[in-house]
Design a protein around this motif. Sequence first.
Motif, short mmCIF file in Angstrom:
data_model
loop_
_atom_site.label_atom_id
_atom_site.label_comp_id
_atom_site.label_asym_id
_atom_site.label_seq_id
_atom_site.Cartn_x
_atom_site.Cartn_y
_atom_site.Cartn_z
N ALA A 185 0.83 -1.21 0.00
CA ALA A 185 0.00 0.00 0.00
C ALA A 185 0.86 1.25 0.00
N ALA A 228 -5.40 -1.61 -2.24
CA ALA A 228 -4.54 -2.46 -1.42
C ALA A 228 -5.33 -3.57 -0.72
N TYR A 233 -9.14 1.20 1.91
CA TYR A 233 -8.52 1.87 0.77
C TYR A 233 -9.48 1.95 -0.42
#
Length: 390
Positions: A185, A228, A233
């Motif tokens: 990430a 991610a 996210y």
Amino acid sequence: MDERVREHAAVLVDWSARVETGDDVVVSVAEDAHELGVAVAEALGERGANVTTLYGSDEVSRAYLKGVEARVAGEGDDGDGNDDAAVDADDFDSDPAVDRAIFEAADAYLRIGGGRNTTATADIDRPTRQAYAKARKGVREARMDTDWVSTVHPTRSLAQQAGMAYEEYQEFVYEAVLRDWESLADEMARMKEILDAGEEVRIVTERDDAPDTDVTMSIAGRTAVNSAASVAYDSHNLPSGEVFTAPYDTEGEVFFDVPMTIDATRVRNVRLSFEGGEVVDFSAEAGEDALADILDTDDGARRLGELGIGMNRGIDRFTDSILFDEKMGDTVHLAVGRAYDACLPDGESGNDSAVHVDMITDVSADSRMEVDGEVIQRDGTFRWEEGFEG
């Protein structure tokens, strides 16, 4: 049980879906994904969540749609021995209340794929599939309003589709799924920052053995998603490992050299030409009829809904599964159809369609990607990686 199955379940429940105590979770389990379904149910029980399970069977779906086709054919038979009616959206109840209620009441939806036959619905007419999708648009939107995550359990049918031995395929899946997602990430955040600040993306490939790609698209005002593998996210696939945004005003030509299966049909070597943001010409070496049907679904099906950049280097080969292939490092994919709300400014509607179909091009050689005229990736290597040549 293979301990990796429990690790997969833990990543899905904890990292991906972020399930909390008291959450109402709907879990759809495919025919051969029973083992992962069991592990997920155990993990949800340990976290104090409530579970409703669905049987996610393509074979059951096929039987239902075949039944609808038979009913419509019978109603349209005028005695001449020919079927005089095609299935359309009016032949289905629009957004059945029971289906909508399930997802409207859910906090999270976990889809665990892994059926017995990857082409179980191959003999369903494409108009029937399209009509069914249109009739269930509200159900689909209710499902997507949850914290939804889709994953797959490694099965023999998927291994066969990927051209791998079963044990080899298991290793492949777990290498892609059981990642250090926090570190990935952080790396993908670099690409997100570039896209968020950019206004135009250009993708170019120049190869002796394939048609060239030279396509530009606007991304001004869009927000890229650092996908991610977690709803935290705005990411809904496990595995994931891509950064994507919602482009518009597309111009130029793009060649997709990665084979894929669309509506249970093998499609290969697709070429799309864009003018004014819309597909104005197309071709495919194989599966062109399937591609045509997708593009004719509705007005939005001829416009792009996604530009995605693969960054998961744990995925090291193509497997004819979009869940994995589009995340592979050294690839870029474009999707015709629906744009994701996460990429759009508040109050703005992006491209709307009943379909979202990804197509992939290999950018590992003889290629470059530019953002506002600056080369960000060349021959699969990003500018922050060792070996990058601007």
